[in-house]
Design an enzyme around this catalytic site. Structure first.
Site, PDB file in Angstrom:
ATOM      1  N   ARG A 174      34.069 -18.755 -35.926  1.00  0.00           N
ATOM      2  CA  ARG A 174      33.859 -18.518 -37.358  1.00  0.00           C
ATOM      3  C   ARG A 174      34.771 -17.407 -37.849  1.00  0.00           C
ATOM      4  NH1 ARG A 174      27.819 -17.506 -39.539  1.00  0.00           N
ATOM      5  NH2 ARG A 174      27.993 -15.486 -38.490  1.00  0.00           N
ATOM      6  N   ASP A 250      19.328 -10.483 -43.763  1.00  0.00           N
ATOM      7  CA  ASP A 250      20.355 -10.451 -42.718  1.00  0.00           C
ATOM      8  C   ASP A 250      21.318 -11.625 -42.844  1.00  0.00           C
ATOM      9  OD1 ASP A 250      17.701 -11.623 -41.785  1.00  0.00           O
ATOM     10  OD2 ASP A 250      19.044 -12.485 -40.294  1.00  0.00           O
TER      11      ASP A 250
END
Length: 492
Positions: A174, A250
């Site tokens: 990613r 988060d």
């Protein structure tokens, strides 16, 4: 063939309490599913070398580049409204940072690369299905023009991961402008670590919001900028029918990018109450709740920043509330500007939000497909001969007819001609989204038959969402009743 990663790491230079140093866990038999060659070039990486056996070993964590400084980042977070003081990267490892061809610093992270000190009894691995989903949806979002993390590669590990059933393991590489979250600030606030808060805020300002550094109140300016970025981001989500599915603090990037594609999905028929996530039993993160939740999350960020806003708690709270008070206005402005473009309005009039809202209300009452309604409306904007294709999407076509009369009266006040308006609308109303039933079909083909041709085809389609692609028109169609996928899962 040596693979060179031009890492230039900065987060790993912060104090040790910001992360844990941990290497990826080697996998047994890596096999490349997909390499994003265009993104590799943008990052200054050689795609041919990345696709080599050595490169694939780096992309799955079997080997670590010499220039890497692998870390798992520490953070806390509110999960479905409940605070957890320590979360952190439990299945992701940040290899390092590169400065891309546009002089933008990017993180390169392996997701599913093995356990870390933050894994909380998890295996730190990812199953194939969620890796394919995140690759598809994040690249679709990028093609739609929405700020997002990106997918550089997907690799089969050759190992089995234990979930409800044994599943093939995979790793997603990613790319993000950073992985700092609202929860990262909460981590230090929960520990009353004001020095850590200040270091983190200064780091994020330097990396993402340098304009705040010149302000006489840099931390207030930073909060203002994050609020503005999130207001714009969530408005963009709503414009394409996107549902994040798990908007925990988060999972909110302070850089204003969409991050952590778990049980995410795109809406078919328009309904603000739409929920796909199997773990969202109460609809907290439903499509229409996303602006409210964004503000709730930003309020948690403001709370964490209070010690930096002022030494006087009362003044700090007043500063935070003043900053948060801008969110509704900034969101509404971005949202309504986008809706005006979606219905072909280049100028602004007071009655426009009500006009767009009435269309959405009629769509919800008549089961009209969100994406197709606006795409076909683009053709109807060029002339009434396009109306039939739109009205056919409504259970009661008269509901569209009644609205279209008002819409055409409003279009008559616009300076554009029909052809120009149609082109402008087609540039903001996609023909293709990664529809949930298509994504699930791709995942099943990979799981059951080790067949990634359907994944490649769907990826090609959603990478050009605004093009007609006549030979692939079936991908624009909503699911038949028996094809509907009503629940998505985290599953990583």
């Amino acid at each position: 063939m040596t693979v060179h990663f031009p890492f230039n790491n900065t987060y790993a230079r912060l104090p040790d309490r910001f992360y844990a140093r941990v290497a990826p866990t080697p996998v047994s038999g890596p096999k490349l599913i997909r390499l994003n060659r265009e993104l590799a070039v943008q990052l200054g990486l050689d795609p041919d070398r990345l696709a080599s056996p050595e490169g694939v070993e780096f992309l799955c964590g079997r080997r670590v580049p010499e220039e890497a400084e692998p870390i798992a980042m520490a953070y806390a977070g509110h999960q479905f409204g409940h605070f957890v003081p320590q979360l952190g990267d439990g299945r992701a490892i940040l290899l390092g940072e590169v400065v891309d061809r546009d002089d933008v610093r990017r993180d390169i992270q392996l997701k599913g690369s093995g356990p870390t000190p933050f894994s909380r009894r998890g295996d730190g691995r990812a199953a194939l299905g969620p890796v394919l989903r995140e690759y598809l949806v994040s690249e679709a979002m990028a093609a739609l023009g929405i700020p997002t993390t990106r997918a550089l590669a997907a690799v089969l590990t050759g190992d089995v991961v234990a979930r409800e059933m044994p599943l093939p393991g995979a790793v997603l590489t990613r790319v993000a402008s950073s992985h700092v979250r609202v929860g990262t600030f909460q981590f230090f606030a929960a520990r009353q670590d004001v020095e850590g808060l200040r270091l983190l805020a200064d780091y994020v300002i330097g990396r993402h919001y340098p304009q705040a550094a010149g302000s006489d109140r840099p931390y207030r300016a930073f909060l203002d900028l994050v609020i503005a970025a999130q207001a714009d981001l969530v408005a963009r989500w709503l414009h394409v029918g996107f549902i994040h599915g798990v908007m925990n603090t988060d999972n909110m990037s302070v850089a204003g990018e969409t991050i952590d594609y778990g049980p995410c999905a795109f809406m078919d028929a328009y309904d603000p109450a739409t929920v796909f996530s199997s773990i969202d039993q109460q609809g907290r993160y439903a499509y229409g709740n996303q602006p409210r939740i964004a503000l709730w999350n930003l309020t948690r960020l403001a709370e964490a920043l209070l010690p930096l806003l002022s030494d006087d708690e009362e003044k700090a709270v007043a500063e935070a509330n003043e900053a948060l008070g801008a969110f509704p206005r900034e969101f509404e402005t971005a949202y309504h500007e986008g809706l005006r473009r979606k219905i072909g309005l280049a100028t602004e009039r007071e009655e426009d939000p009500a006009l767009a809202g009435d269309l959405l209300k009629a769509m919800a009452e008549n089961g009209a497909d969100f994406t197709l309604t606006f795409r076909r409306l683009s053709d109807a904007a060029a002339g009434p001969e396009g109306d039939e294709a739109v009205r056919n999407l409504f259970i009661n076509p008269l509901a569209y007819d009644a609205w279209a009369v008002r819409w055409r009266e409003r279009l008559a006040q616009e300076p554009q001609d029909g052809a120009s308006r149609r082109a402008a609308m087609r540039a903001v109303n996609p023909a293709f989204i990664p529809r949930n039933h298509r994504v699930e079909a791709v995942i099943q083909a990979g799981l059951e038959h080790n067949d990634f041709a359907p994944f490649e085809e769907l990826l090609a389609v959603v990478s050009k969402p605004y093009d007609d692609q006549p030979s692939l028109a079936r991908y624009a169609e909503p699911p038949e009743p028996h094809e509907r996928v009503l629940r998505t899962f985290c599953g990583t």
